[in-house]
Write a protein that holds these residues in place. Structure first.
Motif, PDB file in Angstrom:
ATOM      1  N   GLY A   1       0.801  -1.215   0.000  1.00 56.05           N
ATOM      2  CA  GLY A   1       0.000   0.000   0.000  1.00 56.05           C
ATOM      3  C   GLY A   1       0.831   1.260   0.000  1.00 56.05           C
ATOM      4  N   TYR A   2       0.117   2.367   0.072  1.00 53.40           N
ATOM      5  CA  TYR A   2       0.738   3.684   0.078  1.00 53.40           C
ATOM      6  C   TYR A   2       0.400   4.386   1.383  1.00 53.40           C
ATOM      7  CZ  TYR A   2       1.262   2.738  -4.890  1.00 53.40           C
ATOM      8  OH  TYR A   2       1.594   2.159  -6.080  1.00 53.40           O
TER       9      TYR A   2
ATOM     10  N   GLN B   1      -3.033  -6.658  -2.549  1.00 52.21           N
ATOM     11  CA  GLN B   1      -2.690  -5.551  -1.653  1.00 52.21           C
ATOM     12  C   GLN B   1      -3.780  -5.345  -0.611  1.00 52.21           C
ATOM     13  OE1 GLN B   1      -1.861  -1.880  -3.658  1.00 52.21           O
ATOM     14  NE2 GLN B   1       0.266  -2.392  -4.021  1.00 52.21           N
ATOM     15  N   MET B   2      -5.028  -5.412  -1.065  1.00 49.81           N
ATOM     16  CA  MET B   2      -6.141  -5.188  -0.149  1.00 49.81           C
ATOM     17  C   MET B   2      -6.220  -6.286   0.907  1.00 49.81           C
ATOM     18  SD  MET B   2      -9.977  -4.067  -1.273  1.00 49.81           S
ATOM     19  CE  MET B   2      -9.303  -2.792  -2.336  1.00 49.81           C
TER      20      MET B   2
ATOM     21  N   LYS C   1      -3.718  -7.984   2.091  1.00 51.39           N
ATOM     22  CA  LYS C   1      -2.627  -7.772   3.045  1.00 51.39           C
ATOM     23  C   LYS C   1      -2.950  -6.628   4.004  1.00 51.39           C
ATOM     24  CE  LYS C   1       1.173  -9.562   0.195  1.00 51.39           C
ATOM     25  NZ  LYS C   1       2.412  -9.218  -0.536  1.00 51.39           N
ATOM     26  N   LEU C   2      -3.588  -5.576   3.470  1.00 48.99           N
ATOM     27  CA  LEU C   2      -3.941  -4.455   4.323  1.00 48.99           C
ATOM     28  C   LEU C   2      -5.001  -4.870   5.340  1.00 48.99           C
ATOM     29  CD1 LEU C   2      -3.449  -1.507   4.954  1.00 48.99           C
ATOM     30  CD2 LEU C   2      -5.242  -0.898   3.325  1.00 48.99           C
ATOM     31  N   GLU C   3      -5.969  -5.652   4.915  1.00 50.37           N
ATOM     32  CA  GLU C   3      -6.981  -6.175   5.840  1.00 50.37           C
ATOM     33  C   GLU C   3      -6.330  -7.047   6.911  1.00 50.37           C
ATOM     34  OE1 GLU C   3     -10.441  -8.095   4.462  1.00 50.37           O
ATOM     35  OE2 GLU C   3     -11.066  -6.456   3.169  1.00 50.37           O
ATOM     36  N   ASN C   4      -5.365  -7.853   6.486  1.00 52.26           N
ATOM     37  CA  ASN C   4      -4.654  -8.710   7.446  1.00 52.26           C
ATOM     38  C   ASN C   4      -3.906  -7.852   8.459  1.00 52.26           C
ATOM     39  OD1 ASN C   4      -3.568 -11.453   8.257  1.00 52.26           O
ATOM     40  ND2 ASN C   4      -1.651 -10.409   7.784  1.00 52.26           N
ATOM     41  N   GLU C   5      -3.269  -6.789   7.983  1.00 44.74           N
ATOM     42  CA  GLU C   5      -2.534  -5.905   8.881  1.00 44.74           C
ATOM     43  C   GLU C   5      -3.475  -5.255   9.890  1.00 44.74           C
ATOM     44  OE1 GLU C   5       1.039  -2.636   8.739  1.00 44.74           O
ATOM     45  OE2 GLU C   5      -0.210  -2.840   6.945  1.00 44.74           O
TER      46      GLU C   5
END
Length: 332
Positions: A28-29, A66-67, A69-73
């Protein structure tokens, strides 16, 4: 877990303006955002998105990698209790935007390998950084979580130059029945981690060992301009031969013995014999002992001076103001 209004985060970043873009992670950014609080105060935060221009319509499409991974984070960070050694999670919007504390002083990778304006960290500061990250890893493992992407790029500095572990997109729970396939960053990735069943805390220990070698030597994990290109392949034979000076370039005599102990610990961390690798708790205890030696050798006035400097930084931080176009906000 606080849920932010999506439009509020859009406003906070001036519509995700390129001028507010401060970093790019593995999934992500990251934008600098100015949140307006109900009590008229303002908070400067970091807002992470899965794409350059997130919009409500884009959230309707099938989840990208990417999405995911961001949800996982978001899921991992929101499940953790507060720790001074891990990036602080502040909330999210629609599980697609993540709000975390702003880390304004960049990464350990930038400090060691990129910056031309800052002097290299002192030997004492290097040991302190190594200790703080060891504590972060020990904390995670105590929560049953494996980070799986520990590297100098994912170690960020806050306003007081205290390091924190960040980027939990690949993190996984040891208790999960279905384990993810091996993942990580070349140069830091444990070569013994070849299948999902191999996932354990020792995967992080290997990556930490690479970071420790970076901290002590100042060399990149992978450097194609050198031979061997891998810091592990270069450093471990030298450590076994006791050639500390060739790895850390000498340094203060106060730290020679300390560096040898740190390097031996690093060699254990990256051992091909997984079972002989130390736990994060063992690493932390050893570095505490390493740090105690040099501190005893410092004059009393120097220790006092370091304490005064830290206190002044915190006071300055509390009084600091940021000026944005057309407005001034007080940083908390």
């Amino acid at each position: 877990m606080k849920e932010f209004d999506y439009e509020k985060l859009v406003t906070a970043t001036d519509g995700f303006s390129p001028s507010r873009l401060i970093g790019k992670g593995s999934h992500g950014y990251v934008y600098k955002g100015l949140l307006h609080e109900e009590d008229k105060r303002h908070s400067v935060v970091a807002i992470k998105t899965p794409s350059l221009s997130p919009s409500p319509s884009s959230l309707l499409f099938e989840k990208s990698e990417q999405m995911k991974k961001l949800e996982n984070e978001i899921n991992v960070l929101s499940s953790l209790p507060c720790s001074p050694h891990v990036l602080s999670f502040l909330g999210h919007a629609e599980k697609r935007l993540m709000v975390v504390e702003l880390m304004p002083n960049g990464s350990l990778h930038q400090l060691l390998h990129v910056s031309t304006t800052l002097p290299p960290p002192t030997w004492l500061k290097r040991i302190e950084i190594a200790l703080q990250i060891a504590r972060a890893v020990h904390f995670l493992h105590g929560q049953g979580i494996v980070h799986r992407d520990i590297k100098s790029d994912n170690i960020l500095f806050d306003w007081d130059w205290e390091p924190k572990l960040a980027d939990f997109g690949l993190a996984a729970h040891l208790a999960d029945e279905k384990r993810p396939p091996p993942a990580g960053t070349i140069g830091y990735l444990d070569p013994c981690y070849t299948c999902p069943e191999n996932m354990s805390t020792k995967v992080d220990v290997y990556s930490y060992g690479v970071v420790l070698l970076e901290i002590v030597s100042g060399r990149k994990a992978i450097d194609v301009t050198r031979s061997p290109t891998s810091i592990v392949d270069w450093a471990v034979p030298l450590i076994n031969e006791g050639k500390v000076g060739e790895i850390c370039g000498g340094g203060s005599a106060v730290f020679v013995g300390t560096n040898l102990r740190l390097l031996r610990m690093a060699a254990r961390c990256v051992s091909s014999d997984v079972e002989t690798r130390p736990s994060a708790g063992e690493i932390t205890a050893e570095i505490v002992l390493c740090l105690a030696g040099p501190l005893r050798s410092l004059p009393l006035w120097m220790s006092f001076f370091r304490g005064v400097v830290k206190l002044k930084r915190r006071r300055t931080r509390l009084r600091e103001t940021l000026t944005w176009p057309g407005q001034t906000c007080h940083v908390r």
